[in-house]
Design a protein around this motif. Sequence first.
Motif, PDB file in Angstrom:
ATOM      1  N   GLN A 393      42.754 138.514  75.064  1.00 22.97           N
ATOM      2  CA  GLN A 393      42.637 137.395  75.985  1.00 22.97           C
ATOM      3  C   GLN A 393      41.228 137.321  76.567  1.00 22.97           C
ATOM      4  OE1 GLN A 393      44.897 135.082  76.531  1.00 22.97           O
ATOM      5  NE2 GLN A 393      46.320 136.061  75.113  1.00 22.97           N
ATOM      6  N   PRO A 394      40.585 136.155  76.544  1.00 20.11           N
ATOM      7  CA  PRO A 394      39.234 136.044  77.115  1.00 20.11           C
ATOM      8  C   PRO A 394      39.260 136.239  78.623  1.00 20.11           C
ATOM      9  CG  PRO A 394      40.090 133.875  76.525  1.00 20.11           C
ATOM     10  CD  PRO A 394      41.076 134.874  76.004  1.00 20.11           C
ATOM     11  N   ARG A 395      38.233 136.901  79.125  1.00 20.14           N
ATOM     12  CA  ARG A 395      38.163 137.159  80.554  1.00 20.14           C
ATOM     13  C   ARG A 395      37.641 135.935  81.285  1.00 20.14           C
ATOM     14  NH1 ARG A 395      34.443 141.953  82.773  1.00 20.14           N
ATOM     15  NH2 ARG A 395      32.899 140.323  82.444  1.00 20.14           N
ATOM     16  N   THR A 396      38.156 135.703  82.478  1.00 18.11           N
ATOM     17  CA  THR A 396      37.744 134.543  83.267  1.00 18.11           C
ATOM     18  C   THR A 396      36.267 134.664  83.641  1.00 18.11           C
ATOM     19  OG1 THR A 396      39.964 134.324  84.163  1.00 18.11           O
ATOM     20  CG2 THR A 396      38.202 133.236  85.372  1.00 18.11           C
ATOM     21  N   VAL A 397      35.537 133.573  83.497  1.00 18.27           N
ATOM     22  CA  VAL A 397      34.125 133.555  83.875  1.00 18.27           C
ATOM     23  C   VAL A 397      34.035 133.520  85.395  1.00 18.27           C
ATOM     24  CG1 VAL A 397      31.948 132.313  83.661  1.00 18.27           C
ATOM     25  CG2 VAL A 397      33.554 132.340  81.746  1.00 18.27           C
ATOM     26  N   SER A 398      33.329 134.489  85.953  1.00 17.78           N
ATOM     27  CA  SER A 398      33.251 134.615  87.402  1.00 17.78           C
ATOM     28  C   SER A 398      32.519 133.435  88.025  1.00 17.78           C
ATOM     29  CB  SER A 398      32.548 135.925  87.769  1.00 17.78           C
ATOM     30  OG  SER A 398      32.287 135.989  89.148  1.00 17.78           O
ATOM     31  N   GLU A 399      32.896 133.110  89.258  1.00 20.38           N
ATOM     32  CA  GLU A 399      32.258 132.010  89.989  1.00 20.38           C
ATOM     33  C   GLU A 399      30.789 132.292  90.281  1.00 20.38           C
ATOM     34  OE1 GLU A 399      32.745 128.979  91.104  1.00 20.38           O
ATOM     35  OE2 GLU A 399      34.645 128.814  90.045  1.00 20.38           O
ATOM     36  N   LYS A 400      30.395 133.543  90.205  1.00 18.33           N
ATOM     37  CA  LYS A 400      28.990 133.853  90.498  1.00 18.33           C
ATOM     38  C   LYS A 400      28.053 133.268  89.442  1.00 18.33           C
ATOM     39  CE  LYS A 400      27.989 138.251  88.195  1.00 18.33           C
ATOM     40  NZ  LYS A 400      27.501 139.618  88.389  1.00 18.33           N
ATOM     41  N   TRP A 401      28.620 132.866  88.283  1.00 17.20           N
ATOM     42  CA  TRP A 401      27.798 132.259  87.240  1.00 17.20           C
ATOM     43  C   TRP A 401      27.734 130.749  87.366  1.00 17.20           C
ATOM     44  CZ3 TRP A 401      24.832 135.575  84.923  1.00 17.20           C
ATOM     45  CH2 TRP A 401      25.260 136.891  84.760  1.00 17.20           C
ATOM     46  N   ALA A 402      28.401 130.188  88.373  1.00 14.19           N
ATOM     47  CA  ALA A 402      28.382 128.733  88.550  1.00 14.19           C
ATOM     48  C   ALA A 402      26.957 128.190  88.731  1.00 14.19           C
ATOM     49  CB  ALA A 402      29.265 128.326  89.725  1.00 14.19           C
ATOM     50  N   PRO A 403      26.064 128.836  89.517  1.00 12.90           N
ATOM     51  CA  PRO A 403      24.694 128.321  89.612  1.00 12.90           C
ATOM     52  C   PRO A 403      23.976 128.278  88.263  1.00 12.90           C
ATOM     53  CG  PRO A 403      25.124 129.847  91.403  1.00 12.90           C
ATOM     54  CD  PRO A 403      26.288 129.948  90.484  1.00 12.90           C
ATOM     55  N   PHE A 404      24.180 129.296  87.435  1.00 14.20           N
ATOM     56  CA  PHE A 404      23.552 129.284  86.111  1.00 14.20           C
ATOM     57  C   PHE A 404      24.067 128.110  85.284  1.00 14.20           C
ATOM     58  CE2 PHE A 404      23.477 130.288  81.606  1.00 14.20           C
ATOM     59  CZ  PHE A 404      22.177 130.720  81.403  1.00 14.20           C
ATOM     60  N   VAL A 405      25.378 127.886  85.301  1.00 11.08           N
ATOM     61  CA  VAL A 405      25.954 126.785  84.527  1.00 11.08           C
ATOM     62  C   VAL A 405      25.413 125.451  85.024  1.00 11.08           C
ATOM     63  CG1 VAL A 405      28.102 125.587  83.949  1.00 11.08           C
ATOM     64  CG2 VAL A 405      28.026 128.092  83.943  1.00 11.08           C
ATOM     65  N   GLN A 406      25.346 125.290  86.335  1.00 10.37           N
ATOM     66  CA  GLN A 406      24.895 124.016  86.897  1.00 10.37           C
ATOM     67  C   GLN A 406      23.414 123.771  86.619  1.00 10.37           C
ATOM     68  OE1 GLN A 406      25.977 124.412  90.997  1.00 10.37           O
ATOM     69  NE2 GLN A 406      28.173 124.477  90.567  1.00 10.37           N
ATOM     70  N   GLU A 407      22.602 124.815  86.694  1.00  4.78           N
ATOM     71  CA  GLU A 407      21.171 124.653  86.478  1.00  4.78           C
ATOM     72  C   GLU A 407      20.801 124.665  84.997  1.00  4.78           C
ATOM     73  OE1 GLU A 407      19.186 127.540  88.912  1.00  4.78           O
ATOM     74  OE2 GLU A 407      20.424 127.006  90.658  1.00  4.78           O
ATOM     75  N   ASN A 408      21.808 124.809  84.121  1.00  2.00           N
ATOM     76  CA  ASN A 408      21.624 124.678  82.673  1.00  2.00           C
ATOM     77  C   ASN A 408      22.620 123.674  82.106  1.00  2.00           C
ATOM     78  OD1 ASN A 408      19.673 127.024  81.542  1.00  2.00           O
ATOM     79  ND2 ASN A 408      20.817 127.787  83.314  1.00  2.00           N
ATOM     80  N   LEU A 409      22.919 122.654  82.899  1.00  2.00           N
ATOM     81  CA  LEU A 409      23.996 121.729  82.557  1.00  2.00           C
ATOM     82  C   LEU A 409      23.795 121.093  81.182  1.00  2.00           C
ATOM     83  CD1 LEU A 409      26.595 120.368  83.582  1.00  2.00           C
ATOM     84  CD2 LEU A 409      25.162 118.549  84.505  1.00  2.00           C
ATOM     85  N   LEU A 410      22.580 120.632  80.883  1.00  2.00           N
ATOM     86  CA  LEU A 410      22.337 119.973  79.603  1.00  2.00           C
ATOM     87  C   LEU A 410      22.529 120.922  78.427  1.00  2.00           C
ATOM     88  CD1 LEU A 410      19.210 117.765  80.403  1.00  2.00           C
ATOM     89  CD2 LEU A 410      21.566 117.016  80.126  1.00  2.00           C
TER      90      LEU A 410
END
Length: 798
Positions: A393-410
Motif C-alpha cells: 500500500q502506498p504511504r500517504t504523502v505528508s502535508e509538510k510537502w504541500a509547499p513543494f507541490v504548490q511551488e512546483n504546480l506546473l
Amino acid sequence: MAFPHLQQPSFLLASLKADSINKPFAQRCQDLVKVIEDFPAKELHTIFPWLVESIFGSLDGILVGWNLRCLQGRVNPVEYSIAMEFLDPGGPMMKLVYKLQAEDYKFDFPVSYLPGPVKASIQERVLPDSPLYHNKVQFPATGGLGLNLALNPFEYYIFFFALSLITQKPLPVSLHIRTSDCAYFILVDRYLSWFLPTEGSVPPPLSSSPGGASPSPAPRTPAMPFASYGLHHTSLLKRHISHQTSVNADPASHEIWRSETLLQVFVEMWLHHYSLEMYQKLQSPHAKESFAPTEEHVLVVRLLLKHLHAFAGSLRPEQASPAGHSHAPSPLEEFKRAAVPRFVQQKLYLFLQHCFGHWPLDASFRAVLEMWLSYLQPWRYAPEKQAQSSDSQPRTVSEKWAPFVQENLLMYTKLFVGFLNRALRTDLVSPKNALMVFRVAKVFAQPNLADMIQKGEQLFLEPELVIPQRQHRLFTAPTFTGSFLSPWPPAVTDASFKVKSHVYGLEGQDCEYTPMFGPEVRALVLRLAQLITQAKQTAKSISDQCTESPAGRSFLSWLGFWPADANGCYPANDLDELGQDSVRKTDEYLEKALEYLRQIFRLSEAQLAQLTLALGAAQDENGKKQLPDCIVGENGLILTPLGRYQIINGLRRFEIEYQGDSELQPIRSYEIAGLVRALFRLSSAINHRFAGRMAALCSRDDFLGGFCRYHLTEPALADRRLLSPARPRPAASQVRGPRLSLRFLGSWRTLLTLLLAFFVASLFSIGPVPCTLILILGYLFYAVAMTLLTERGKLHQL
C-alpha cells in the motif's frame, strides 16, 4: 622571470604529449601523479588545459579523451580503477586543481561552446541570469576570434567535465552500454556526494602547501558593461565572506563556493538549452529542434535530481525553520534550501516541456518519465523514507510537502497533461507503453497528493486580495532563497502569491492555465480510459490468436490446406516477441492504471462500465474483429481521430480483400515469379484458342456441364464481399467467360506437396507414373464429389 623557466613548461607539455602516444594508459597516469606532486603551480598551469582536454575530450567532439562514458569496470577493470582513482574528488587531478586555484590562475573558455540561450545572451551583451557568468566574460581585442570566459581552475575543470556529456558523439546503439555502470555516471555521483553532502559539511580542499589552499579570489569586472541583466544575486560565498568575522566559523563557509559552482555548472550545461522565448517558439509544428537530449543525458540529469532532493531533505527540522534556531543558518544550510528552487526549477521545467513535446513515441521515453517522476517525489529521498512500511500500500504523502507541490504546480499539472497527450498517441497494447501509463497513474494516485495538487490550483485561481501596485513585483521568478517571507496578511494569500509567482515565473504573465481537475483534462482522461479498455481487449484477442496452435496452423497454411490471410494477423509488437507473460503484464498494468485514474479523478464505476459497454458493442460475435471508430457519411464511413489512432497502432482494422481478376493479382511470396508468368501466358493461349468449346461445355445442363463449370468458371464479383463495410450498394456483376487457370502450379506449396507425395510413394515402391495416375484418379474422385455438392447447392438456392 629567467628564460630557462619559460622553457621548462613547454618541455614538460611536449614530453607529456609524446608519452600520451607512446606509453600505456597505466604508465601515463603514474607519470601524471608524479608530475602533479613534484612540479610547482607556475609550471603545471601550462599543461592543465591540455590535460583536461585529453581526459574529457575536445569541445568539438573530435577527440574522445579517456572515453569515460564507455569505460566500465566489468569490461576494462584495470583502466577503470586507474581512471576513477585519478579523477576521484580526493584524487590527484583534483589536487592539481586546488594547487592551481591557490595561485589565482585563469583559463579561457570559448563562449561558442556554451548552451544556446547562454551563448545568444552573451553575444547580445546581456549577462545571463546566473551568478556563474558574472565577472567572467572577456571581450576580445580588435581582431579577436571570439568571446571567452575567464574561469578559475575548478570552474574550468567542471565545465569540461559537464560538457563532455553533451559535446561527445552519442553512444552507438549496437554497444548496449548500461549508463549507470560507466565511469562518467559514477564520477557524477561521487562529485555530488562530495560537494553536496547529505551528512556533515563540505570536505575542505586537499592541502597543496603548509598553508593550505586559499578560497577562490574575487572575480574581475567585465571588460565591457552589459546593457541589461535584470535582477541578479551575489553568490553565497561572496555574501557570506563579506560578513565573516569569526575565524572559528563553520568550515563550509570557506568552501561553499565549490558546491555552488558544481551545481550551477551541471544545471547550466545539462538543462539550460531552452529559454522561455525559445520554448514558446517550439510550440509551432514547423519549429526546428535546437537541441535533442539523449537517453544517457536524461539518466544523468535524473541522478542529479535524486541527489538534490536528498541534499535538500537532509536539513534537520531546527535548521529548516530559522524561527526555532538561535543562530543564523550556515551557508551550507542556506544553500540546501535554495538549491532546487533557485537553480533548478525553471530550467528543468523547460527541459521537460521540450522532452514531452519532441521525444519519439517509443519506449525510450521511459528515461524522461522516470526523471520527471523522481523530481515530483522528493519524499522518496528524505531521511524518513527508511521508516516506510514494507507492504504494497502506498504511504500517504505528508502535508509538510504541500509547499513543494504548490511551488512546483506546473511540474505536476501541465506536464501531466503533456503526458496524457503522448499516451493517447501510443500503442497501449505494448507492455512497455502500458508500464509507463501505470507508473504515472501510480505516482499521482498516492494518498493526499491529488488533494494537494487541487489545493494548489485553487490557490492559483483564487482572486487577488492585495494592493495592485505590489502585484507585479511579486509575480516574478523566485528569489535566491526560493521563499517569500514578506508577512502578507492573511496567510492563505501568501500561499496564493507563491503559487502565482511560480506559474507566472515559468510561463510568463500572459499564460493560459488549464486546470488539471477541470473539464478539459477530465475529457482527456476519459479518452485515455477508453483506450486502456480497448487495449486490454486487443491484448486478449492477440493472446487468443496465439493460443490457437499457431505452429500447426502455419504449417497447414504453408501447404495450402489452411486459408492464407496476409491481413489476418496484427502488426508485430512487443507481445509477439515476449509471449503470454507480456500479455498478462500488459493486462495487469492497464487494469491498475485504470483503477488509479479512477481514484485520482474520482471517476464512478458507472462511467468506466459505460466505456466498456460502448467498446463491447463494436465487437462482432467472436469478440476479435472490430471496425475502427468511424461515423457514417454520404460516401461511406469516415474515420474519427480515434479511428485513425486505432489503425496506426494496429488496434483495429478494416477487412480488405483483393477484388480484381484473380489471374492478375500480385505475385505472392510463396509463388515462383517466372513460373507464374509462364503459366499465365500458357493458360491465356489455351483460353483464347478454345474459348468457344469451353463456353459450350459449361452451358450444358448435365453432369459434364457441371464438371466443366466447377473447373472453368469463378463466382461473379457481385457475390464477393463489398469494398466498404458501409451502406450495401449493389455492385455491377462482372461475370467472366469460362477459362482455364494454371496458376496453382506456380506455387512452392503445390510443387513441394507433389514432391512429398512422390517421395512417400517411393517408400512403398510406387514409381512416378503409377503415382501420377493415382493422384489424377484421387483428384477426379474429389472433383466429382465437389461437382455434385455444388450443383445440389445451386438447386436448393433456386
